[in-house]
Design an enzyme around this catalytic site. Structure first.
Site, mmCIF file in Angstrom:
data_model
loop_
_atom_site.group_PDB
_atom_site.id
_atom_site.type_symbol
_atom_site.label_atom_id
_atom_site.label_comp_id
_atom_site.label_asym_id
_atom_site.label_seq_id
_atom_site.Cartn_x
_atom_site.Cartn_y
_atom_site.Cartn_z
ATOM 1 N N ASP A 32 0.860 -1.184 0.000
ATOM 2 C CA ASP A 32 0.000 0.000 0.000
ATOM 3 C C ASP A 32 0.894 1.230 0.000
ATOM 4 O O ASP A 32 1.982 1.218 0.591
ATOM 5 C CB ASP A 32 -0.938 -0.002 1.219
ATOM 6 C CG ASP A 32 -2.107 0.960 1.039
ATOM 7 O OD1 ASP A 32 -3.217 0.490 0.711
ATOM 8 O OD2 ASP A 32 -1.906 2.193 1.203
ATOM 9 N N PHE A 150 -17.459 -9.991 -4.608
ATOM 10 C CA PHE A 150 -18.882 -9.754 -4.329
ATOM 11 C C PHE A 150 -19.092 -9.655 -2.817
ATOM 12 O O PHE A 150 -20.089 -10.122 -2.287
ATOM 13 C CB PHE A 150 -19.736 -10.891 -4.916
ATOM 14 C CG PHE A 150 -19.642 -11.020 -6.414
ATOM 15 C CD1 PHE A 150 -20.402 -10.205 -7.250
ATOM 16 C CD2 PHE A 150 -18.766 -11.923 -7.001
ATOM 17 C CE1 PHE A 150 -20.304 -10.310 -8.646
ATOM 18 C CE2 PHE A 150 -18.663 -12.042 -8.386
ATOM 19 C CZ PHE A 150 -19.433 -11.233 -9.207
ATOM 20 N N LEU A 151 -18.114 -9.074 -2.121
ATOM 21 C CA LEU A 151 -18.171 -9.038 -0.652
ATOM 22 C C LEU A 151 -19.075 -7.911 -0.168
ATOM 23 O O LEU A 151 -18.980 -6.790 -0.644
ATOM 24 C CB LEU A 151 -16.766 -8.793 -0.082
ATOM 25 C CG LEU A 151 -15.637 -9.709 -0.548
ATOM 26 C CD1 LEU A 151 -14.299 -9.196 0.002
ATOM 27 C CD2 LEU A 151 -15.887 -11.138 -0.085
ATOM 28 N N ASN A 206 -24.465 -5.460 -9.011
ATOM 29 C CA ASN A 206 -24.698 -4.287 -8.161
ATOM 30 C C ASN A 206 -25.805 -3.392 -8.713
ATOM 31 O O ASN A 206 -26.565 -2.801 -7.949
ATOM 32 C CB ASN A 206 -23.396 -3.516 -7.935
ATOM 33 C CG ASN A 206 -22.581 -4.138 -6.807
ATOM 34 O OD1 ASN A 206 -23.058 -5.048 -6.128
ATOM 35 N ND2 ASN A 206 -21.376 -3.672 -6.605
ATOM 36 N N LEU A 248 -34.778 -6.007 -0.437
ATOM 37 C CA LEU A 248 -36.145 -5.487 -0.628
ATOM 38 C C LEU A 248 -36.592 -4.668 0.575
ATOM 39 O O LEU A 248 -37.785 -4.473 0.768
ATOM 40 C CB LEU A 248 -37.140 -6.643 -0.856
ATOM 41 C CG LEU A 248 -37.283 -7.173 -2.281
ATOM 42 C CD1 LEU A 248 -38.446 -8.151 -2.377
ATOM 43 C CD2 LEU A 248 -37.482 -6.049 -3.307
ATOM 44 N N GLY A 251 -36.431 2.164 2.662
ATOM 45 C CA GLY A 251 -35.797 3.030 3.664
ATOM 46 C C GLY A 251 -35.298 4.313 3.056
ATOM 47 O O GLY A 251 -35.934 4.882 2.166
ATOM 48 N N CYS A 258 -20.081 0.918 -3.359
ATOM 49 C CA CYS A 258 -20.273 0.099 -4.570
ATOM 50 C C CYS A 258 -21.564 0.361 -5.337
ATOM 51 O O CYS A 258 -21.513 0.641 -6.535
ATOM 52 C CB CYS A 258 -20.202 -1.374 -4.193
ATOM 53 S SG CYS A 258 -18.586 -1.825 -3.560
ATOM 54 N N ARG A 325 -19.051 6.234 3.128
ATOM 55 C CA ARG A 325 -19.004 6.630 1.714
ATOM 56 C C ARG A 325 -20.410 6.588 1.112
ATOM 57 O O ARG A 325 -21.125 5.606 1.263
ATOM 58 C CB ARG A 325 -18.050 5.709 0.932
ATOM 59 C CG ARG A 325 -16.596 6.037 1.223
ATOM 60 C CD ARG A 325 -15.654 5.069 0.562
ATOM 61 N NE ARG A 325 -15.718 3.747 1.180
ATOM 62 C CZ ARG A 325 -15.034 2.689 0.746
ATOM 63 N NH1 ARG A 325 -14.259 2.805 -0.307
ATOM 64 N NH2 ARG A 325 -15.129 1.531 1.363
HETATM 65 C C1 UDX Z 1 -22.548 -4.302 -2.108
HETATM 66 C C2 UDX Z 1 -22.902 -5.685 -2.670
HETATM 67 O O1 UDX Z 1 -23.948 -6.258 -1.874
HETATM 68 C C3 UDX Z 1 -21.680 -6.571 -2.691
HETATM 69 O O2 UDX Z 1 -21.988 -7.824 -3.287
HETATM 70 C C4 UDX Z 1 -20.593 -5.859 -3.508
HETATM 71 O O3 UDX Z 1 -19.456 -6.599 -3.665
HETATM 72 C C5 UDX Z 1 -20.269 -4.520 -2.868
HETATM 73 O O4 UDX Z 1 -21.475 -3.747 -2.834
HETATM 74 P P1 UDX Z 1 -22.242 -3.247 0.295
HETATM 75 O O5 UDX Z 1 -21.848 -1.969 -0.389
HETATM 76 O O6 UDX Z 1 -21.448 -3.710 1.469
HETATM 77 O O7 UDX Z 1 -22.225 -4.462 -0.747
HETATM 78 O O8 UDX Z 1 -23.751 -3.012 0.752
HETATM 79 P P2 UDX Z 1 -25.168 -3.738 0.636
HETATM 80 O O9 UDX Z 1 -25.364 -4.645 1.773
HETATM 81 O O10 UDX Z 1 -25.384 -4.278 -0.733
HETATM 82 O O11 UDX Z 1 -26.112 -2.462 0.874
HETATM 83 C C6 UDX Z 1 -26.002 -1.326 0.007
HETATM 84 C C7 UDX Z 1 -26.928 -0.229 0.415
HETATM 85 O O12 UDX Z 1 -28.276 -0.602 0.173
HETATM 86 C C8 UDX Z 1 -26.872 0.180 1.877
HETATM 87 O O13 UDX Z 1 -26.938 1.588 1.952
HETATM 88 C C9 UDX Z 1 -28.097 -0.459 2.503
HETATM 89 O O14 UDX Z 1 -28.581 0.249 3.620
HETATM 90 C C10 UDX Z 1 -29.074 -0.390 1.330
HETATM 91 N N1 UDX Z 1 -30.084 -1.442 1.379
HETATM 92 C C11 UDX Z 1 -29.708 -2.746 1.291
HETATM 93 C C12 UDX Z 1 -31.424 -1.081 1.476
HETATM 94 O O15 UDX Z 1 -31.779 0.099 1.561
HETATM 95 N N2 UDX Z 1 -32.358 -2.082 1.468
HETATM 96 C C13 UDX Z 1 -32.011 -3.400 1.376
HETATM 97 O O16 UDX Z 1 -32.927 -4.236 1.384
HETATM 98 C C14 UDX Z 1 -30.660 -3.748 1.297
#
Ligand code: UDX
Length: 428
Positions: A32, A150-151, A206, A248, A251, A258, A325
């Site tokens: 890094d 896909f984490l 995504n 689903l 909110g 991402c 972020r």
């Molecule tokens: C996401 C993808 O899920 C993951 O596979 C990819 O590699 C990186 O981007 P992440 O950014 O950690 O992961 O968040 P995620 O759990 O997908 O939630 C994203 C946003 O959607 C959050 O702000 C969360 O609050 C919102 N969300 C999620 C909702 O508003 N409703 C939901 O039902 C699910």
């Protein structure tokens, strides 16, 4: 077989992959550019919150399977594979800013010898990037494999060891087989394909998750304005296996590093390819509108926001992370401040002062109850479990006003109203 692996970038993705690949028994060296980050990682201090990661880093540091360096030569020496895990934020045109990626590629090029290391792209890249990298490394005879991550933040370690799919895209079958071998003890379907399909599989995933969230938000708005039960409508919808219950929850909308950027990249790609892009722009517009909806509720109830004290509960873009972020909560706070409100915030993990110059001009309190002191309204902006267990009568007593906007559907409307609140729920 035990491999010697280099990870370029000690961010969220890079550190999770480094620790998990070391846990699988490989020798992992992380490079890094940030000396402070590297120094603290050498002591086992992880610079962000991710369940289980600090323990895994410490364990593998101790076992000497994991090292950190600001010297690319040290990290890349003898490496059979180099995983690029640098950020690719949104560029001004909606595409991805690949400047950090290009720097990482130059670094690897300087240390590539004898067809090694195989370049593995973990970062989300524009469609076509892996073929560009292949050309860049043609003279070094280095193969390139796209292996998108896909984490989910907050469950990234679990997701590494229990993936829904492992995607490998390359024109070089032997290189793909070598990367696939790293994951052979992990149970999950492996898809080997061409690089463009691999790149698309990440952006499409995504963009679809973003679409589900915006769909849930649109249905929630229709359901509540027509007198339906939002949570029940979405729960019933998710029972259809063709739809599925994930993403689903209605909110305040989606945020994070991402979903917003990959959705924008998908729209950018569709526009560039002269194919329909309107679906993607609509998903983004619905997402923006969720915040405006909360602003409209507050303005409708309080008439003017100027000089009003609003407690915002939750700063992280979602629960179980300290990541802000593209946080919908921070965007809402910015709009509240612009409207002249005084914002008092709380988050169990995020510290506003740690955000430095990016911190909004809000005050932070140590508990949700303290944040609600003398507030005209409380807004639940992040779905932290503790907000679902708030002592509502005590919260109400602390406040000056009685407005509770539950933007993440955490509380029971009947119980909330019994506790004396003017309760407005927009989530599920
Ligand atoms: C996401 C993808 O899920 C993951 O596979 C990819 O590699 C990186 O981007 P992440 O950014 O950690 O992961 O968040 P995620 O759990 O997908 O939630 C994203 C946003 O959607 C959050 O702000 C969360 O609050 C919102 N969300 C999620 C909702 O508003 N409703 C939901 O039902 C699910």
């Amino acid at each position: 077989m035990r491999e010697r692996l280099a990870i370029i970038g000690a961010g969220h993705v890079g550190l999770v992959y480094a620790a998990c690949l070391a846990e699988l028994g490989h020798d992992v060296s992380v490079y890094d550019i940030d000396p402070e980050r590297v120094a603290s990682l050498r002591r086992g201090a992880v610079p962000f919150f991710e369940e289980g990661l600090a323990d895994l880093v410490k364990k593998n540091l101790k076992a000497k399977r994991l090292t950190f360096s600001t010297e690319p030569g040290a990290a890349l020496k003898g490496a059979t594979m180099a995983f690029i895990c640098v950020p690719t934020p949104s560029a001004t045109d909606g595409g991805l800013d690949e400047a950090p990626m290009r720097r990482a590629l130059q670094t690897i090029r300087q240390h590539a010898r004898g067809g090694r290391p195989i370049v593995v792209t973990k970062s989300t890249v524009s469609v076509g990037m892996n073929r560009y990298i292949k050309e860049l490394f043609r003279d070094r005879k280095v193969p390139v494999v796209s292996n998108p991550e896909f984490l989910r933040e907050g469950s990234a370690i679990h997701d590494f060891f229990h993936p829904h799919r492992i995607v490998l895209g390359s024109d070089d079958k032997a290189a793909m087989a070598a990367v696939a071998k790293l994951y052979e003890t992990i149970d999950g379907p492996v898809f080997t394909t061409d690089p463009i399909t691999a790149e698309l599989s990440k952006l499409a995933a995504n963009a679809f998750l973003a679409l589900k969230v915006s769909f849930a938000n649109s249905i929630a708005r229709v359901a509540s304005s027509s007198g339906g039960d939002v949570a029940a409508t979405l729960k019933i919808l998710g029972t259809d296996p063709r739809i599925g219950p994930g993403h689903l929850r209605a909110g305040l909308g989606f945020g994070g590093a991402c979903l917003p950027k990959d959705l924008a990249a998908m729209e950018h790609l569709a526009r560039r390819s002269a194919t329909p892009y309107e679906l993607f722009s609509a998903v983004a517009a619905v997402n923006q509108d969720q915040r405006q909806h909360v602003m409209d509720i507050l303005q409708g109830k309080l008439v003017s926001l100027s000089g009003r004290r609003i407690a915002v509960l939750g700063l992280a873009f979602k629960a179980d992370t300290d990541d802000v972020r593209e946080s919908p909560s921070l965007a809402l706070i910015a709009e509240l401040l612009a409207a002249g409100a005084n914002v008092v915030a709380h988050d169990p993990v995020v510290k506003l002062r740690a955000l430095g110059k990016d911190a909004p001009a809000a005050v932070q309190r140590r508990s949700a109850l303290e944040a609600a002191n003398a507030a005209d309204a409380v807004v639940i902006a992040t779905e932290w479990t503790e907000y679902g267990r708030l002592d509502l009568p005590r919260l109400r007593k602390r406040m000056k006003g009685d407005l509770l906007v539950d933007a993440r559907g955490m509380l029971d409307p009947i119980v909330s109203r019994k506790a004396g609140f003017d309760y407005v729920g927009i989530g599920s």
